[in-house]
Scaffold this active site. Structure first.
Site, PDB file in Angstrom:
ATOM      1  N   HIS A 133       0.863  -1.177   0.000  1.00 47.39           N
ATOM      2  CA  HIS A 133       0.000   0.000   0.000  1.00 47.39           C
ATOM      3  C   HIS A 133       0.902   1.229   0.000  1.00 47.39           C
ATOM      4  CE1 HIS A 133      -2.870   2.947   1.635  1.00 47.39           C
ATOM      5  NE2 HIS A 133      -3.844   2.090   1.377  1.00 47.39           N
ATOM      6  N   GLN A 213      -4.428  -5.393   6.972  1.00 46.68           N
ATOM      7  CA  GLN A 213      -5.331  -6.357   6.356  1.00 46.68           C
ATOM      8  C   GLN A 213      -5.256  -7.743   7.000  1.00 46.68           C
ATOM      9  OE1 GLN A 213      -7.601  -5.519   4.236  1.00 46.68           O
ATOM     10  NE2 GLN A 213      -6.884  -3.457   3.791  1.00 46.68           N
ATOM     11  N   LYS A 236     -10.529  -0.856  10.402  1.00 49.05           N
ATOM     12  CA  LYS A 236     -10.645  -2.071   9.586  1.00 49.05           C
ATOM     13  C   LYS A 236     -10.969  -3.301  10.438  1.00 49.05           C
ATOM     14  CE  LYS A 236      -7.300  -0.319   6.176  1.00 49.05           C
ATOM     15  NZ  LYS A 236      -8.227   0.048   5.096  1.00 49.05           N
ATOM     16  N   CYS A 377      -4.573   2.387  -3.790  1.00 53.32           N
ATOM     17  CA  CYS A 377      -3.330   2.860  -3.170  1.00 53.32           C
ATOM     18  C   CYS A 377      -2.197   1.859  -3.387  1.00 53.32           C
ATOM     19  CB  CYS A 377      -3.516   3.146  -1.689  1.00 53.32           C
ATOM     20  SG  CYS A 377      -4.651   4.496  -1.338  1.00 53.32           S
TER      21      CYS A 377
END
Length: 424
Positions: A133, A213, A236, A377
């Site tokens: 990212h 993530q 997230k 991104c």
């Protein structure tokens, strides 16, 4: 808490009722959780509860409201440490090594700006993967430019796998820092961060892991990963926006200068000088989002105790497998990344042949299907993959999704093709 077998029954959904936005809008198929997760009611209630019962500036008052707010931040700090396996040999949480920031981006910038000058010099190398990212790439570009160091890239094979051979070829005696995401936000693949960390440590370097993530979807242990630093975002992982976490080895954090200066990060101040507070306060200048931190604790408790990582991983694997199969039956859909659905941790990136991703996302929205479209991104990755227009679609699933969400996605993709090509 559901066991894995029950959680994998994606034709059932015991979770949506816990999420006010999803429960209140059954017409939506929310498939953008890699960008931000939905929040369960307990998290929304927690933010309000903080302001109604303990609203005060933490650390700055000796009265009961401030003491309570301070104690809650300390409790969540310990909770985060345990979540990521930051404990000592006696099992005690290393809460003092958990720094609260605004997001993963700020956490990674903090390491690049405050730590890299301590170890990086002209001629050294910083190793990153092409899958990073921008938040885990641009800070290292800047750090290398400032030090006169070189940025070296790890490239995956055609399936998105970084091989042992690639690690051996790129991590060498000049490598001082390596930064890598545990899970790619575009390909969904889990990177071999343990192997990369071992190679970096063998050269006397340091490993920085972007857990944005991974932490929301799987159990993470900083010791097992070989991390020297780990960053992730609350939003997230079912928590509020505006709360990030940086964990680092205490000796490294202790040696680092602060990135921001001001209130509460000082020990003493004179007219011409200042000394810093100990870790973690040294890196937490100004008033923290105390309500957000408090609500983050509720989010992590819901994730790990109400649902549980075993259920999360089993359900998301079942959802991805079902989506991969159904989307693969559409001959106009081009799936991106590893051909094995099990390698896509909650993320499926794709394109509709001949249709711009922005048009795909707009038409899907008309059917109440929420996906992400663009470069995510990760422009260098899309360039390396040769993706047309440097853009693709991304459907990202979470445990609160179900089979009907995937079915609606597939039906809406068929509608996209029809809009541009007619019924035939």
């Amino acid at each position: 808490m559901l066991d894995a077998k029950a959680a994998a029954k994606i034709d059932e959904n015991p979770f949506k009722q816990d999420f006010p936005l999803l429960a209140g809008h059954p017409e939506l198929a929310f498939l953008d959780s890699a960008a931000t997760a939905q929040r369960p009611a307990c998290v929304l209630d927690a933010e309000r509860r903080f302001y109604e019962t303990m609203n005060a500036n933490p650390l700055r008052g000796l009265y009961s409201l401030s003491v309570a707010a301070t104690a809650e931040i300390g409790r969540v700090r310990e909770q985060v440490a345990r979540l990521i396996g930051a404990v000592d040999e006696n099992g005690r949480a290393l809460a003092q090594d958990v720094v609260f920031t605004r997001n993963t981006s700020e956490s990674l910038n903090l390491v690049a700006k405050s730590f890299s000058p301590l170890v990086l010099k002209a001629g050294d190398e910083v190793c990153v993967t092409i899958m990073e990212h921008h938040s885990d790439l641009i800070p290292w570009q800047q750090a290398c430019r400032a030090a006169g160091a070189t940025l070296v890239f790890l490239y995956p094979n055609e399936d998105g796998v970084i091989t042992d051979k690639e690690i051996a070829a790129k991590v060498g005696p000049k490598t001082r820092i390596c930064a890598a995401a545990e899970v790619s936000n575009v390909l969904g693949i889990r990177l071999p961060v343990e192997k990369i960390a071992a190679a970096v440590h063998a050269q006397g370097g340091y490993m920085v892991i972007d857990g944005a993530q991974s932490v929301p979807h799987m159990a993470v242990d900083v010791r097992a990963l070989g991390a020297d630093f780990l960053a992730f975002s609350a939003h997230k992982a079912l928590g509020p926006m505006g709360i990030g976490v940086l964990w680092g080895r205490h000796d490294l954090l202790d040696a680092m200068p602060p990135m921001l200066t001001g209130g509460e990060m000082i020990d003493s101040v004179t007219e011409q000088d200042a000394t810093w507070a100990p870790v973690p306060e040294k890196f937490e200048a100004g008033t923290q989002d105390a309500a957000g931190i408090y609500a983050t604790g509720e989010a992590l408790a819901y994730l790990t105790q109400t649902v549980g990582y075993e259920a999360v991983t089993a359900r998301e694997a079942a959802l991805v497998a079902y989506a991969w199969e159904r989307m693969g039956q559409l001959d106009f859909v081009e799936l991106i990344g590893h051909p094995d659905a099990s390698q896509h941790h909650g993320v499926i990136s794709f394109n509709v042949r001949g249709v711009h991703p922005h048009d795909v996302a707009s038409i899907l929205d008309m059917s109440g299907v929420c996906i992400r479209a663009g470069h995510h991104c990760a422009q260098p990755l899309l360039t390396w993959l040769g993706v047309e227009n440097l853009a693709c679609c991304r459907a990202s699933l979470a445990f609160y999704n179900d089979q009907s969400d995937v079915d609606r996605l597939v039906d809406a993709l068929t509608q996209v093709w029809t809009v541009f090509h007619g019924r035939d």
